[in-house]
Structure formats: structure tokens, C-alpha cells
Design a protein around this motif. Structure first.
Motif, PDB file in Angstrom:
ATOM      1  N   ALA A  86      40.469  30.961  72.827  1.00 11.30           N
ATOM      2  CA  ALA A  86      39.214  31.224  72.124  1.00 11.30           C
ATOM      3  C   ALA A  86      38.902  30.056  71.206  1.00 11.30           C
ATOM      4  O   ALA A  86      39.797  29.325  70.785  1.00 11.30           O
ATOM      5  CB  ALA A  86      39.322  32.514  71.307  1.00 11.30           C
ATOM      6  N   VAL A  87      37.627  29.903  70.904  1.00 13.40           N
ATOM      7  CA  VAL A  87      37.197  28.970  69.869  1.00 13.40           C
ATOM      8  C   VAL A  87      36.880  29.822  68.650  1.00 13.40           C
ATOM      9  O   VAL A  87      36.027  30.707  68.699  1.00 13.40           O
ATOM     10  CB  VAL A  87      35.973  28.148  70.316  1.00 13.40           C
ATOM     11  CG1 VAL A  87      35.489  27.263  69.181  1.00 13.40           C
ATOM     12  CG2 VAL A  87      36.324  27.319  71.536  1.00 13.40           C
ATOM     13  N   VAL A  88      37.603  29.547  67.574  1.00 15.51           N
ATOM     14  CA  VAL A  88      37.516  30.366  66.372  1.00 15.51           C
ATOM     15  C   VAL A  88      36.871  29.549  65.257  1.00 15.51           C
ATOM     16  O   VAL A  88      37.295  28.424  64.981  1.00 15.51           O
ATOM     17  CB  VAL A  88      38.934  30.822  65.932  1.00 15.51           C
ATOM     18  CG1 VAL A  88      38.866  31.702  64.705  1.00 15.51           C
ATOM     19  CG2 VAL A  88      39.642  31.530  67.074  1.00 15.51           C
ATOM     20  N   ALA A  89      35.855  30.115  64.628  1.00 14.83           N
ATOM     21  CA  ALA A  89      35.215  29.472  63.478  1.00 14.83           C
ATOM     22  C   ALA A  89      35.984  29.855  62.220  1.00 14.83           C
ATOM     23  O   ALA A  89      36.190  31.040  61.946  1.00 14.83           O
ATOM     24  CB  ALA A  89      33.765  29.912  63.368  1.00 14.83           C
ATOM     25  N   LYS A 113      46.968  25.189  69.034  1.00 19.82           N
ATOM     26  CA  LYS A 113      45.732  25.145  68.254  1.00 19.82           C
ATOM     27  C   LYS A 113      45.367  23.692  67.996  1.00 19.82           C
ATOM     28  O   LYS A 113      46.240  22.859  67.778  1.00 19.82           O
ATOM     29  CB  LYS A 113      45.910  25.820  66.900  1.00 19.82           C
ATOM     30  CG  LYS A 113      45.994  27.296  66.907  1.00 19.82           C
ATOM     31  CD  LYS A 113      45.945  27.786  65.466  1.00 19.82           C
ATOM     32  CE  LYS A 113      46.783  28.996  65.240  1.00 19.82           C
ATOM     33  NZ  LYS A 113      48.176  28.814  65.116  1.00 19.82           N
ATOM     34  N   PHE A 114      44.067  23.414  68.024  1.00 23.38           N
ATOM     35  CA  PHE A 114      43.588  22.123  67.537  1.00 23.38           C
ATOM     36  C   PHE A 114      42.131  22.234  67.148  1.00 23.38           C
ATOM     37  O   PHE A 114      41.411  23.130  67.590  1.00 23.38           O
ATOM     38  CB  PHE A 114      43.832  20.987  68.543  1.00 23.38           C
ATOM     39  CG  PHE A 114      43.094  21.124  69.843  1.00 23.38           C
ATOM     40  CD1 PHE A 114      41.823  20.595  70.004  1.00 23.38           C
ATOM     41  CD2 PHE A 114      43.693  21.765  70.915  1.00 23.38           C
ATOM     42  CE1 PHE A 114      41.162  20.714  71.209  1.00 23.38           C
ATOM     43  CE2 PHE A 114      43.034  21.882  72.125  1.00 23.38           C
ATOM     44  CZ  PHE A 114      41.765  21.354  72.274  1.00 23.38           C
ATOM     45  N   PHE A 125      35.502  24.737  60.391  1.00 24.77           N
ATOM     46  CA  PHE A 125      36.328  24.178  61.457  1.00 24.77           C
ATOM     47  C   PHE A 125      36.084  25.029  62.696  1.00 24.77           C
ATOM     48  O   PHE A 125      36.100  26.257  62.613  1.00 24.77           O
ATOM     49  CB  PHE A 125      37.827  24.329  61.147  1.00 24.77           C
ATOM     50  CG  PHE A 125      38.417  23.320  60.221  1.00 24.77           C
ATOM     51  CD1 PHE A 125      38.225  21.971  60.401  1.00 24.77           C
ATOM     52  CD2 PHE A 125      39.226  23.731  59.176  1.00 24.77           C
ATOM     53  CE1 PHE A 125      38.810  21.051  59.563  1.00 24.77           C
ATOM     54  CE2 PHE A 125      39.816  22.826  58.338  1.00 24.77           C
ATOM     55  CZ  PHE A 125      39.596  21.477  58.527  1.00 24.77           C
ATOM     56  N   TYR A 126      35.908  24.405  63.841  1.00 25.70           N
ATOM     57  CA  TYR A 126      35.917  25.128  65.104  1.00 25.70           C
ATOM     58  C   TYR A 126      37.251  24.810  65.765  1.00 25.70           C
ATOM     59  O   TYR A 126      37.507  23.669  66.139  1.00 25.70           O
ATOM     60  CB  TYR A 126      34.726  24.730  65.988  1.00 25.70           C
ATOM     61  CG  TYR A 126      33.425  25.204  65.401  1.00 25.70           C
ATOM     62  CD1 TYR A 126      33.042  26.539  65.531  1.00 25.70           C
ATOM     63  CD2 TYR A 126      32.600  24.343  64.693  1.00 25.70           C
ATOM     64  CE1 TYR A 126      31.856  26.985  64.980  1.00 25.70           C
ATOM     65  CE2 TYR A 126      31.413  24.788  64.130  1.00 25.70           C
ATOM     66  CZ  TYR A 126      31.052  26.115  64.280  1.00 25.70           C
ATOM     67  OH  TYR A 126      29.881  26.566  63.727  1.00 25.70           O
ATOM     68  N   VAL A 127      38.092  25.827  65.851  1.00 21.40           N
ATOM     69  CA  VAL A 127      39.475  25.657  66.285  1.00 21.40           C
ATOM     70  C   VAL A 127      39.666  26.292  67.653  1.00 21.40           C
ATOM     71  O   VAL A 127      39.303  27.457  67.860  1.00 21.40           O
ATOM     72  CB  VAL A 127      40.442  26.307  65.265  1.00 21.40           C
ATOM     73  CG1 VAL A 127      41.876  26.211  65.731  1.00 21.40           C
ATOM     74  CG2 VAL A 127      40.272  25.672  63.899  1.00 21.40           C
ATOM     75  N   ARG A 142      42.727  32.755  62.715  1.00 17.86           N
ATOM     76  CA  ARG A 142      41.927  32.386  61.544  1.00 17.86           C
ATOM     77  C   ARG A 142      42.793  32.394  60.280  1.00 17.86           C
ATOM     78  O   ARG A 142      42.738  31.468  59.466  1.00 17.86           O
ATOM     79  CB  ARG A 142      40.742  33.346  61.389  1.00 17.86           C
ATOM     80  CG  ARG A 142      39.778  32.943  60.288  1.00 17.86           C
ATOM     81  CD  ARG A 142      38.548  33.834  60.228  1.00 17.86           C
ATOM     82  NE  ARG A 142      37.712  33.632  61.403  1.00 17.86           N
ATOM     83  CZ  ARG A 142      37.482  34.560  62.339  1.00 17.86           C
ATOM     84  NH1 ARG A 142      38.021  35.762  62.240  1.00 17.86           N
ATOM     85  NH2 ARG A 142      36.710  34.288  63.365  1.00 17.86           N
ATOM     86  N   ALA A 143      43.630  33.410  60.133  1.00 19.17           N
ATOM     87  CA  ALA A 143      44.515  33.493  58.971  1.00 19.17           C
ATOM     88  C   ALA A 143      45.522  32.340  58.955  1.00 19.17           C
ATOM     89  O   ALA A 143      45.839  31.805  57.887  1.00 19.17           O
ATOM     90  CB  ALA A 143      45.236  34.837  58.959  1.00 19.17           C
TER      91      ALA A 143
END
Length: 160
Positions: A86-89, A113-114, A125-127, A142-143
Motif C-alpha cells: 500500500a501507499v500510506v500517507a 518501506k520506503f 510523506f507518501y510511503v 503509519r505508526a
């Protein structure tokens, strides 16, 4: 200033691949010339003010590298090519460029993750997070990113 001078002389010697007295003296002259012609601004290091925070950040990174490596390996063995991501904001917690860059680089250091993109205007950040299969895992990713940012801020950021 003295450490920069010594470093420049050392780089000079490494470039020439020799350490005879003539090259050392010439390197000293070149280093002095560089420092006089291009003076560096004073650097206030925060590393020595909070070494315990730096050690804590290092320990966290080692633990994160091991745990995320095991998690990625488990997901690869368990799901194979069907591993989900997933791409996490994630909100950016600092305004200081070096803190943001340090957090982004440390986050991208380990597997799983990157940082895909940093939106400075929106402070996000879009991770890209590997192994995310549910909303709970999105929240965990996210945490993790927020926790890393807090540790970087405590180690390098302005006191506050």
C-alpha cells in the motif's frame, strides 16, 4: 576547522596514493588555500548534546531492520508473488529540512518501506509499505513512520 583541514589533507594524500613529506606539505598548502578561499559556516552539531537519543535511535534502527527483514521474508514465503502493498500517507512532523531528509533516508534504509514522495506544501510523506493487507496494518505502518520521525526529532531536531 582543524578537523576539516586534516580531512582535506587526508583526501589529498588518498588522491595521490602516496604519503611522502612533499605531498603532505603540498596537501597542507592546498587545504589551507581551500579553507581561506572558501570559508565554511560554523556548524553546530546536535549529536554531542543528545548522545543517548542517538544511541536510542541506533538501537531502534537495528531492531527495525531485523524485524522488517523477518516480516518481508515471512510475507515472501507465505504469499509469494501475491504479497500486497500500500501507499500510506503519513504527516511530516518537522519543518527542518535535515530532520525530514534524515527520517526519509532512515525509513528507506530497511526492507519493506520506503518514501515514494514528499509533499512539502501539504507536509506529507507518501510511503510504500510492503505486506499491508488490512486497515490495521496500514495504521501500523503509519505508526511506525511517525515513531521513527519522533525518534529522529529527539536525536537531531530542535529542543522542544
Amino acid at each position: 576547522m582543524i578537523s576539516t583541514f586534516a580531512w582535506l589533507v587526508l583526501v589529498w594524500l588518498m588522491l595521490w596514493g602516496s604519503a611522502d613529506i612533499g605531498l603532505v606539505l603540498l596537501g597542507a598548502v592546498v587545504a589551507a588555500g581551500v579553507l581561506l578561499l572558501y570559508p565554511l559556516p560554523p556548524v553546530r552539531s546536535r549529536l554531542l548534546r543528545r548522545p543517548h537519543r542517538l544511541v536510542g535511535l541506533g538501537a531502534y534502527l537495528v531492531a527495525d531492520l531485523v524485524s522488517s527483514g523477518l516480516r518481508v521474508a515471512w510475507d515472501a514465503l507465505r504469499y509469494g508473488r501475491k504479497v500486497r502493498a500500500a501507499v500510506v500517507a503519513v504527516p511530516v512532523l518537522s519543518d527542518e529540512d535535515y530532520v525530514i531528509a534524515t527520517a526519509a533516508n532512515l525509513l528507506s534504509l530497511g526492507p519493506g518501506k520506503f518514501v515514494l514522495q514528499l509533499d512539502r506544501r501539504e507536509r506529507v510523506f507518501y510511503v510504500y509499505a510492503l505486506g499491508v493487507r488490512s486497515d490495521a496494518e496500514v495504521d501500523r505502518a503509519r505508526a511506525d513512520v511517525l515513531g521513527l520521525q519522533r525518534r529522529v526529532i529527539k536525536a537531531f531536531g530542535e529542543p522542544g
